[in-house]
Design a protein around this motif. Structure first.
Motif, mmCIF file in Angstrom:
data_model
loop_
_atom_site.group_PDB
_atom_site.id
_atom_site.type_symbol
_atom_site.label_atom_id
_atom_site.label_comp_id
_atom_site.label_asym_id
_atom_site.label_seq_id
_atom_site.Cartn_x
_atom_site.Cartn_y
_atom_site.Cartn_z
ATOM 1 N N LYS A 46 0.811 -1.216 0.000
ATOM 2 C CA LYS A 46 0.000 0.000 0.000
ATOM 3 C C LYS A 46 0.848 1.271 0.000
ATOM 4 N N PHE A 47 2.074 1.165 0.545
ATOM 5 C CA PHE A 47 2.923 2.356 0.660
ATOM 6 C C PHE A 47 3.591 2.714 -0.669
ATOM 7 N N GLN A 48 3.747 1.739 -1.542
ATOM 8 C CA GLN A 48 4.459 2.017 -2.792
ATOM 9 C C GLN A 48 3.681 3.017 -3.655
ATOM 10 N N GLY A 49 4.380 3.565 -4.640
ATOM 11 C CA GLY A 49 3.781 4.544 -5.534
ATOM 12 C C GLY A 49 4.384 5.925 -5.339
ATOM 13 N N SER A 67 13.917 28.953 1.563
ATOM 14 C CA SER A 67 12.580 29.523 1.327
ATOM 15 C C SER A 67 12.086 29.333 -0.110
ATOM 16 N N GLN A 68 12.997 29.157 -1.065
ATOM 17 C CA GLN A 68 12.603 28.989 -2.462
ATOM 18 C C GLN A 68 12.641 27.527 -2.917
ATOM 19 N N PHE A 69 12.726 26.621 -1.960
ATOM 20 C CA PHE A 69 12.816 25.193 -2.261
ATOM 21 C C PHE A 69 11.538 24.727 -2.953
ATOM 22 N N LYS A 70 11.676 24.011 -4.081
ATOM 23 C CA LYS A 70 10.512 23.584 -4.856
ATOM 24 C C LYS A 70 10.086 22.162 -4.501
ATOM 25 N N MET A 71 8.792 21.939 -4.599
ATOM 26 C CA MET A 71 8.218 20.624 -4.361
ATOM 27 C C MET A 71 8.817 19.616 -5.339
ATOM 28 N N TYR A 72 8.976 18.387 -4.854
ATOM 29 C CA TYR A 72 9.447 17.315 -5.728
ATOM 30 C C TYR A 72 8.685 16.041 -5.387
ATOM 31 N N THR A 73 8.951 14.987 -6.121
ATOM 32 C CA THR A 73 8.257 13.720 -5.864
ATOM 33 C C THR A 73 9.257 12.631 -5.504
ATOM 34 N N THR A 74 8.752 11.645 -4.778
ATOM 35 C CA THR A 74 9.514 10.430 -4.485
ATOM 36 C C THR A 74 8.604 9.247 -4.753
ATOM 37 N N THR A 75 9.100 8.310 -5.540
ATOM 38 C CA THR A 75 8.322 7.125 -5.905
ATOM 39 C C THR A 75 8.965 5.878 -5.314
ATOM 40 N N TYR A 76 8.147 5.106 -4.602
ATOM 41 C CA TYR A 76 8.598 3.849 -3.994
ATOM 42 C C TYR A 76 8.095 2.697 -4.858
ATOM 43 N N GLU A 77 9.035 1.903 -5.355
ATOM 44 C CA GLU A 77 8.691 0.746 -6.184
ATOM 45 C C GLU A 77 9.084 -0.524 -5.421
ATOM 46 N N LEU A 78 8.074 -1.302 -5.026
ATOM 47 C CA LEU A 78 8.301 -2.487 -4.199
ATOM 48 C C LEU A 78 8.939 -3.612 -5.011
ATOM 49 N N LYS A 79 9.968 -4.245 -4.404
ATOM 50 C CA LYS A 79 10.618 -5.397 -5.022
ATOM 51 C C LYS A 79 10.197 -6.668 -4.281
ATOM 52 N N GLU A 80 10.521 -7.822 -4.830
ATOM 53 C CA GLU A 80 10.076 -9.099 -4.259
ATOM 54 C C GLU A 80 10.547 -9.324 -2.832
ATOM 55 N N ASP A 81 11.703 -8.766 -2.475
ATOM 56 C CA ASP A 81 12.243 -8.975 -1.124
ATOM 57 C C ASP A 81 11.748 -7.923 -0.126
ATOM 58 N N SER A 83 12.090 -4.812 -0.317
ATOM 59 C CA SER A 83 12.860 -3.564 -0.354
ATOM 60 C C SER A 83 12.202 -2.677 -1.413
ATOM 61 N N TYR A 84 12.594 -1.415 -1.417
ATOM 62 C CA TYR A 84 12.052 -0.476 -2.399
ATOM 63 C C TYR A 84 13.162 0.103 -3.257
ATOM 64 N N ASN A 85 12.902 0.231 -4.545
ATOM 65 C CA ASN A 85 13.669 1.143 -5.384
ATOM 66 C C ASN A 85 13.009 2.493 -5.188
ATOM 67 N N VAL A 86 13.771 3.485 -4.767
ATOM 68 C CA VAL A 86 13.214 4.793 -4.430
ATOM 69 C C VAL A 86 13.810 5.832 -5.368
ATOM 70 N N THR A 87 12.943 6.518 -6.120
ATOM 71 C CA THR A 87 13.389 7.533 -7.076
ATOM 72 C C THR A 87 12.793 8.878 -6.716
ATOM 73 N N SER A 88 13.653 9.834 -6.418
ATOM 74 C CA SER A 88 13.206 11.209 -6.189
ATOM 75 C C SER A 88 13.463 12.005 -7.463
ATOM 76 N N ARG A 101 17.862 5.308 -5.174
ATOM 77 C CA ARG A 101 18.504 4.528 -4.134
ATOM 78 C C ARG A 101 17.610 3.352 -3.748
ATOM 79 N N THR A 102 18.121 2.482 -2.908
ATOM 80 C CA THR A 102 17.378 1.307 -2.447
ATOM 81 C C THR A 102 17.222 1.365 -0.938
ATOM 82 N N PHE A 103 15.996 1.145 -0.462
ATOM 83 C CA PHE A 103 15.724 1.047 0.966
ATOM 84 C C PHE A 103 15.479 -0.422 1.296
ATOM 85 N N VAL A 104 16.315 -0.975 2.154
ATOM 86 C CA VAL A 104 16.274 -2.393 2.508
ATOM 87 C C VAL A 104 15.548 -2.551 3.847
#
Length: 198
Positions: A46-49, A67-81, A83-88, A101-104
């Motif tokens: 449920k957390f991925q996406g 103060s001028q920092f712009k919004m960005y996105t982070t996408t969590y892609e669930l792997k079989e183990d 862990s997530y492939n995380v792309t900002s 990066r990868t979150f284990v």
């Protein structure tokens, strides 16, 4: 003469150490991990996406400087183990830049470490902890890293859309203040459309 040179050397060394300490930022210490809540019964699927970064707070964040920092996105892609492939995806010099990066997973569901940490020279430890989420609207995520013997921590307020209800922002603000941060350490990135839908 030799004793005089030794004394001079010690005085200079002391002056250099004092100067080095003065150039190091005076950071609020990271809270012990046991003080950071962990989302009960964390659901990996449920957390991925895609998540939009709605709010940021941390011991290295400065409201005036960022103060001028712009919004960005982070996408969590669930792997079989589980862990997530995380792309900002961020706007950098008017172009889209990608940080991957990868979150284990750890033994506690909802807590992760950085995969391939040896690739990040100077980083000794990196912990990610999902504090709270309803999976459909918002999430609060705690990050802590030890880099060159300094502890940095931040809390990110994620949203599935570019805007969140004000009450969720208030909950975020109240939580980060319990960790010793102040209004000066909290920013809400400026919404923008560039790179958001990549």
């Amino acid at each position: 003469m030799a004793l005089g040179l030794l004394w001079l050397g010690l005085v200079l060394l002391g002056a250099l150490q004092t100067q080095a300490q003065d150039s190091t930022p005076n950071l609020i210490p990271a809270p012990p991990l046991h003080r950071i809540p962990l989302q009960p019964d964390f659901q990996h699927e449920k957390f991925q996406g895609k998540w939009y970064i709605i709010g940021l707070a941390g011991n290295e964040i400065n409201k005036e400087k960022h103060s001028q920092f712009k919004m960005y996105t982070t996408t969590y892609e669930l792997k079989e183990d589980n862990s997530y492939n995380v792309t900002s995806t961020v706007v950098w010099k008017k172009a889209c830049d990608y940080w991957i990066r990868t979150f284990v997973p750890c033994s506690r569901p909802g807590q992760f470490t950085l995969g391939n940490i040896e690739r990040y020279i100077g980083t000794k430890n990196y912990t990610v902890r999902v504090v709270a989420t309803d999976y459909n609207q918002f999430a609060m995520v705690f990050f802590e890293k030890v880099y060159k013997n300094q502890e940095f921590f931040k809390i990110t307020l994620y949203g599935r859309t570019k805007e969140l209800r004000p009450v969720l922002k208030e909950i975020f603000i109240n939580f980060v203040k319990t960790l010793g941060l102040t209004d000066e350490h909290i920013i809400f990135p400026i919404p923008n459309d560039q790179c958001m839908d990549k």
